[in-house]
Design a protein around this motif. Structure first.
Motif, PDB file in Angstrom:
ATOM      1  N   LEU A 183       0.827  -1.211   0.000  1.00 19.51           N
ATOM      2  CA  LEU A 183       0.000   0.000   0.000  1.00 19.51           C
ATOM      3  C   LEU A 183       0.863   1.263   0.000  1.00 19.51           C
ATOM      4  O   LEU A 183       0.466   2.292  -0.528  1.00 19.51           O
ATOM      5  N   VAL A 241      -9.234   2.049  -4.643  1.00 23.64           N
ATOM      6  CA  VAL A 241      -8.754   2.463  -3.322  1.00 23.64           C
ATOM      7  C   VAL A 241      -7.229   2.438  -3.282  1.00 23.64           C
ATOM      8  O   VAL A 241      -6.583   3.380  -2.809  1.00 23.64           O
ATOM      9  N   VAL A 242      -6.662   1.354  -3.808  1.00 26.39           N
ATOM     10  CA  VAL A 242      -5.193   1.246  -3.816  1.00 26.39           C
ATOM     11  C   VAL A 242      -4.591   2.378  -4.639  1.00 26.39           C
ATOM     12  O   VAL A 242      -3.596   3.009  -4.237  1.00 26.39           O
ATOM     13  N   LEU A 264      -4.837   5.657  -2.735  1.00 22.92           N
ATOM     14  CA  LEU A 264      -3.799   5.745  -1.703  1.00 22.92           C
ATOM     15  C   LEU A 264      -2.452   6.079  -2.338  1.00 22.92           C
ATOM     16  O   LEU A 264      -1.678   6.881  -1.817  1.00 22.92           O
ATOM     17  N   GLU A 289       3.503  10.909   0.074  1.00 25.30           N
ATOM     18  CA  GLU A 289       4.103   9.848   0.880  1.00 25.30           C
ATOM     19  C   GLU A 289       3.779   9.985   2.374  1.00 25.30           C
ATOM     20  O   GLU A 289       3.404   9.007   3.032  1.00 25.30           O
ATOM     21  N   VAL A 342      -2.118   6.922   6.718  1.00 25.77           N
ATOM     22  CA  VAL A 342      -3.408   6.295   6.404  1.00 25.77           C
ATOM     23  C   VAL A 342      -3.294   4.771   6.481  1.00 25.77           C
ATOM     24  O   VAL A 342      -4.148   4.097   7.058  1.00 25.77           O
ATOM     25  N   TYR A 370      -5.506   2.897   9.152  1.00 22.77           N
ATOM     26  CA  TYR A 370      -6.721   2.215   8.708  1.00 22.77           C
ATOM     27  C   TYR A 370      -6.492   0.784   8.253  1.00 22.77           C
ATOM     28  O   TYR A 370      -7.438   0.021   8.160  1.00 22.77           O
ATOM     29  N   TYR A 371      -5.263   0.432   7.953  1.00 23.79           N
ATOM     30  CA  TYR A 371      -5.007  -0.988   7.689  1.00 23.79           C
ATOM     31  C   TYR A 371      -4.376  -1.650   8.916  1.00 23.79           C
ATOM     32  O   TYR A 371      -4.886  -2.646   9.414  1.00 23.79           O
ATOM     33  N   ALA A 372      -3.285  -1.066   9.401  1.00 20.28           N
ATOM     34  CA  ALA A 372      -2.597  -1.681  10.540  1.00 20.28           C
ATOM     35  C   ALA A 372      -3.384  -1.501  11.836  1.00 20.28           C
ATOM     36  O   ALA A 372      -3.252  -2.290  12.765  1.00 20.28           O
ATOM     37  N   GLY A 373      -4.177  -0.448  11.900  1.00 18.69           N
ATOM     38  CA  GLY A 373      -4.985  -0.223  13.101  1.00 18.69           C
ATOM     39  C   GLY A 373      -4.188   0.353  14.260  1.00 18.69           C
ATOM     40  O   GLY A 373      -4.576   0.210  15.419  1.00 18.69           O
ATOM     41  N   HIS A 396      -6.248  13.786   9.087  1.00 18.15           N
ATOM     42  CA  HIS A 396      -7.335  14.687   8.703  1.00 18.15           C
ATOM     43  C   HIS A 396      -7.145  15.164   7.262  1.00 18.15           C
ATOM     44  O   HIS A 396      -8.096  15.136   6.460  1.00 18.15           O
ATOM     45  N   LYS A 450      -7.872  12.385   4.821  1.00 23.02           N
ATOM     46  CA  LYS A 450      -9.307  12.127   4.676  1.00 23.02           C
ATOM     47  C   LYS A 450      -9.967  13.199   3.819  1.00 23.02           C
ATOM     48  O   LYS A 450     -10.869  12.908   3.030  1.00 23.02           O
ATOM     49  N   LEU A 453      -8.950  12.315   0.229  1.00 26.67           N
ATOM     50  CA  LEU A 453      -9.646  11.132  -0.267  1.00 26.67           C
ATOM     51  C   LEU A 453     -11.139  11.421  -0.442  1.00 26.67           C
ATOM     52  O   LEU A 453     -11.802  10.823  -1.288  1.00 26.67           O
TER      53      LEU A 453
END
Lengths: 193, 291
Positions: A32, A120-121, A124, A129, A135, A139-142, A164, A167, A170
């Motif tokens: 990603l 989405v990919v 991103l 960078e 992000v 949102y993936y690793a949490g 922020h 987001k 996006l």
């Protein structure tokens, strides 16, 4: 927010177990960020070997997950820097992608889902960078904002503002903006890997 | 603005659809066993690179042209070329204290004073610590790993001995655990001597060392740094002559961008310097079982 498994207990002296627990999440994180399967694979290889070599150095109180993500992200950033020097190419050529080339429509998944994931990919990859990294980690690793701050050496407030901004950016994407939470409710949440 | 939960779902679904390469984990294990840089294993799998110069190479050419232009401009304006020199080299005694923990390839710049990074990045051989390897013909990164078997109840003694060897060779203990994992950083010129001394502390089970020539990358980074420093100096000259607010803001913005790039490079150079000047030896000490 569920957390992705990456990194075993620091006491583990079994590299195979490290890989079993963390390789998939590490590779997807790297992909990603780098948007290239070959670079992602190399970065993760380098990251795991470095982490293995320095496995005794997990900073006290930091936790092994942020530490492992830090190693992976650093390897990715190193790749990006190498790319900027002209030594390596990051953009995948035709047919080079870690995403399924032609998502097979099924009862629960249509071609639209596959296209959305690709979008989405790509979205991103279109982020700068410094925004892309936060992000992915959020949102993936949490990871929490504090943990991300540890990974990228920035204050949690900086992480928050970057999230922020990402987001906001996006949100200007028409495809992502049209995606409605009602689908989220219908599909249910996801737990940790 | 996109919703948190929506974004999380989108990112995770996209990530989960990414296919993980088969056999990659096994290759990492093989690389560990062979103590070989992983990239070498993967090069053969990469698609052939295009012979056509990439955009970055074109950029490098443009930067080279910029250097020529800047040098010319500097001569015209009589700048004296100070921007090329960077700060003076630090005193050898001013080397930052050894870290208590090791971050593999730690991200650069954050938390480190710019002047300090600059000093290290621009370090000359005379600034290297005693026994350091800056006089080597190439920029070589040396690493090694030793597994030692020692007598029962001798763990603490051996760990103390390792610390004594490291400090005696002008290095330091970068990390140490109660389980017998010790990471030593020693001046590169003393690396082989250090390994020899470490091996005498017990029965070696395995010993691996490697040396990687990083000259080309290092020189490239230094060249890029000089180009950026020159460009910044030029913009600073222009800034002093700015007449309007728009000009002022525009030039300041350019300087800020350049400053960010310079600090990033300084961080990279700091990491390279650290790895080149100080070799890393990871030692794992295991006690024999009580008889």
């Amino acid at each position: 927010m569920g957390k992705r498994g990456l990194g075993p207990q620091p006491e583990s002296d079994d590299l195979e177990r490290w890989l079993e627990q963390g390789y998939n999440a590490a590779f997807r994180t790297a992909y990603l960020i780098l948007h290239n399967p070959h670079d992602a694979e190399e970065a993760v290889q380098e990251a795991f070997l470095r982490a293995w070599r320095f496995r005794a150095s997990v900073p006290p109180g930091e936790g092994v997950r942020p530490w492992m993500y830090r190693v992976v992200v650093n390897a990715c950033l190193s790749k990006l820097r190498s790319e900027r020097t002209g030594r390596e190419r990051r953009v995948p050529v035709d047919g080079e992608s870690a995403l399924p080339p032609s998502p097979a429509p099924g009862p629960e998944e249509g071609a639209e889902s596959g296209e959305l994931r690709r979008h989405v990919v790509a979205a991103l990859a279109g982020l700068p960078e410094h925004l892309r990294v936060v992000v992915v980690l959020r949102y993936y690793a949490g990871l929490s904002e504090r943990e991300i701050g540890t990974v990228i050496h920035r204050r949690p407030g900086t992480v928050k503002s970057r999230i922020h901004e990402a987001k906001l950016r996006l949100g200007t994407d028409p495809v992502l903006a049209e995606y409605r939470p009602v689908i989220l409710v219908a599909a249910g949440g996801r737990g940790p890997e | 603005m996109i919703d948190d939960a929506v974004l999380e779902r989108l990112v995770r679904e996209a990530a989960d659809s990414i296919e993980v390469p088969a056999g990659a984990a096994e290759q990492i294990v093989a690389a560990r066993n062979a103590d070989a840089p992983p990239a070498r294993l993967r090069r053969a799998h990469r698609p052939p690179q295009s012979a056509k110069p990439g955009p970055v190479l074109t950029l490098a050419g443009a930067l080279a042209a910029l250097v020529g232009l800047i040098v010319g401009v500097a001569a015209v304006f009589g700048s004296g070329g100070g921007g090329l020199q960077g700060p003076s080299a630090p005193n050898a005694a001013s080397r930052p204290s050894p870290p208590t923990t090791v971050y593999p390839d730690a991200a650069p710049t954050a938390g480190v004073a710019g002047s300090e990074i600059q000093s290290r990045a621009e370090a000359v051989p005379g600034a290297a610590p005693p026994g350091a390897s800056r006089t080597l013909p190439a920029e070589v990164i040396k690493t090694g790993s030793v597994d030692l078997l020692v007598a029962h109840d001798a763990l603490q003694l051996v760990v103390t001995g390792l610390a004594r060897i490291a400090t005696g060779d002008g290095g330091f203990v970068a990390a140490s655990t109660a389980r017998g994992d010790v990471t030593l950083r020693v001046p590169a010129a003393r690396f082989e001597t250090t390994v020899d001394q470490v091996l005498k502390l017990g029965t070696p089970i395995s010993v691996t060392t490697s040396a990687r020539d990083a000259s080309s990358q290092y020189v490239d980074l230094k060249a890029r740094m000089q180009v950026l420093l020159v460009a910044r100096a030029l913009y600073e000259q222009i800034l002093r002559r700015a007449q309007t607010t728009d000009d002022l803001l525009g030039v300041k913005s350019q300087i800020a961008v350049l400053q960010g790039q310079i600090e990033q490079l300084q961080g990279q150079l700091q990491v390279w310097d650290d790895q080149i000047i100080y070799s890393t030896l990871s030692v794992h000490v295991t006690e024999r079982a009580a008889s």
